[in-house]
Design a protein around this motif. Structure first.
Motif, PDB file in Angstrom:
ATOM      1  N   VAL A 234      89.462  21.681  -8.027  1.00 38.88           N
ATOM      2  CA  VAL A 234      89.744  21.197  -6.747  1.00 38.88           C
ATOM      3  C   VAL A 234      91.036  20.447  -6.857  1.00 38.88           C
ATOM      4  O   VAL A 234      91.150  19.342  -7.085  1.00 38.88           O
TER       5      VAL A 234
ATOM      6  N   THR B 113      95.982  19.482  -3.308  1.00 41.37           N
ATOM      7  CA  THR B 113      97.359  20.092  -2.492  1.00 41.37           C
ATOM      8  C   THR B 113      97.074  19.013  -1.029  1.00 41.37           C
ATOM      9  O   THR B 113      96.322  18.664  -0.698  1.00 41.37           O
TER      10      THR B 113
ATOM     11  N   CYS C 280      89.885  28.446  -8.116  1.00 41.08           N
ATOM     12  CA  CYS C 280      90.460  27.430  -7.258  1.00 41.08           C
ATOM     13  C   CYS C 280      90.003  27.127  -6.087  1.00 41.08           C
ATOM     14  O   CYS C 280      89.561  28.243  -5.220  1.00 41.08           O
TER      15      CYS C 280
ATOM     16  N   ASP D 244      89.836  25.303  -2.600  1.00 40.14           N
ATOM     17  CA  ASP D 244      90.998  24.460  -1.967  1.00 40.14           C
ATOM     18  C   ASP D 244      90.830  24.829  -0.133  1.00 40.14           C
ATOM     19  O   ASP D 244      91.253  25.986   0.098  1.00 40.14           O
TER      20      ASP D 244
ATOM     21  N   HIS E  95      92.608  24.168   2.222  1.00 41.92           N
ATOM     22  CA  HIS E  95      94.106  24.567   2.610  1.00 41.92           C
ATOM     23  C   HIS E  95      94.272  25.948   2.453  1.00 41.92           C
ATOM     24  O   HIS E  95      95.249  26.536   2.833  1.00 41.92           O
TER      25      HIS E  95
END
Length: 383
Positions: A124, A127, A164, A166, A168
């Motif tokens: 995590v 970003t 990953c 995320d 975003h």
């Protein structure tokens, strides 16, 4: 307890959904796309269904077709360079999980350049900015990468895959069009289909599961189990139903996590470039059987969703065995290999594979806690 759900801003589903591409681009005032895909889809003419629309409406685009299965750090970095050179302002990801994951990593790094090493995106990552807008067009019915906040990258130097996670990274728009999936060969339909089933089953039994995700995953199991055989046989309705089933599974697992099947499958891609769907498909029934005592009544629900008759009168052990057998039978019917040695796994690598699986972020969601020794034993059992 708090629960979070993150989904696409917009998604279009159904045969012909790609026709909505132009309106989605123009209403967002996008200027130039980098198309992220692979050479196989280019050579097969699949990409032309998209580029013809773009050309007809004089929408600018540039092609990046270097994606390979199990995308690597160096591939992502080349993609970042291609995006900058094209002076693009959005991405169109066309393909299965590999192009989708590559596009996510490119988009994140463009808007968060402090992560340009790629490795620092593992887990995590902190970003700050949403990725470059992505329009996702899947060509396989399995990964659901078009609706997830996850992506997986291979570190070739260290022979490992890393996940990953995320929010975003989720695509702005997804166009789930069965017409884009018709050219899939039967073996790919089978592997990606069992991958989708794995998402649904692991998402249903993962530690983070809750009532809303359970509803999504049970419906996905039902659709996938009734449709996969027909899809592999070339039935158009089966393909369209699989497109829906895998997407519903993605809506769920993206928000609650997975388990040990994925934890064990990821190293196989890193070590031997085994397609992710194939690895999941081989491992799934074995880990299901191992997890069974720690799943409460959930396997009874899975068996019922897969169409097993007379589930209610069964004892719990019988219902659990029936669910595992239904998964085994489905895999056998669509031609999934039986053993990991059949896809190139080497017995001498088992200790390293087990360590990688033990360290994998997905493993922590498994309903049964797994030690390094137990994962090693499972690999040997499936070898």
């Amino acid at each position: 307890m708090l629960h979070r759900m993150i989904l696409n801003e917009t998604f279009w589903f159904g045969s012909g959904a790609v026709s909505q591409l132009v309106s989605e681009i123009t209403q967002r005032n996008f200027k130039k796309a980098l198309l992220v895909t692979d050479k196989v889809l280019v050579q097969a003419g699949v990409i032309e269904k998209v580029t013809a629309l773009l050309d007809k409406h004089q929408l600018a685009w540039q092609l990046f077709d270097e994606v390979m299965p199990n995308p690597t750090i160096s591939l992502v970095q080349r993609g970042v360079g291609a995006f900058k050179a094209a002076q693009a302002d959005y991405l169109i990801a066309i393909g299965g999980g590999s192009p989708q994951d590559t596009a996510k990593a490119i988009g994140i790094i463009i808007n968060n350049p402090e992560f340009e090493d790629v490795r620092s995106l593992e887990g995590v990552a902190a970003t700050r900015n949403p990725c470059v807008p992505i329009i996702a067009i899947p060509t396989t019915a399995g990964t659901a990468a078009e609706v997830t906040i996850n992506y997986v990258i291979t570190d070739e130097e260290k022979r490992r895959k890393f996940v990953c996670v995320d929010p975003h990274a989720i695509p702005k728009v997804s166009l789930i069009d069965a017409d884009m999936m018709k050219s899939m060969p039967p073996a790919l339909k089978a592997a990606t289909g069992i991958d989708a089933l794995t998402h649904a089953i692991e998402g249903y039994t993962t530690r983070g599961a809750w009532e809303l995700s359970d509803a999504l995953h049970l419906k996905a199991i039902q659709i996938i189990s009734r449709s996969l055989r027909a899809s592999v046989a070339g039935d158009a309705k089966g393909v369209e139903d699989m497109a829906l089933g895998q997407y519903i599974a993605g809506m769920g697992f993206s928000n609650v996590g997975l388990g040990l099947v994925h934890g064990m499958a990821h190293p196989l891609g890193a070590f031997y470039n085994v397609p992710h769907g194939v690895a999941n498909a081989i491992i799934l029934p074995h880990v299901m059987a191992w997890n069974a005592p720690f799943t409460g009544e959930k396997y009874r629900d899975i068996a019922r969703a897969m169409g097993v008759p007379r589930v209610c009168p069964m004892t719990l052990d019988e219902a659990r065995a029936a669910a595992v057998e239904a998964v085994r039978k489905l895999g056998a019917d669509v031609g999934i290999p039986l053993r990991l040695r059949d896809v190139g796994m080497k017995e001498e690598d088992i200790p390293a594979l087990a360590q990688a699986a033990f360290d994998d972020v997905c493993t922590g969601g498994n309903p049964r806690e797994a030690s390094l020794e137990e994962i090693t034993a499972l690999y040997r059992q499936i070898y």
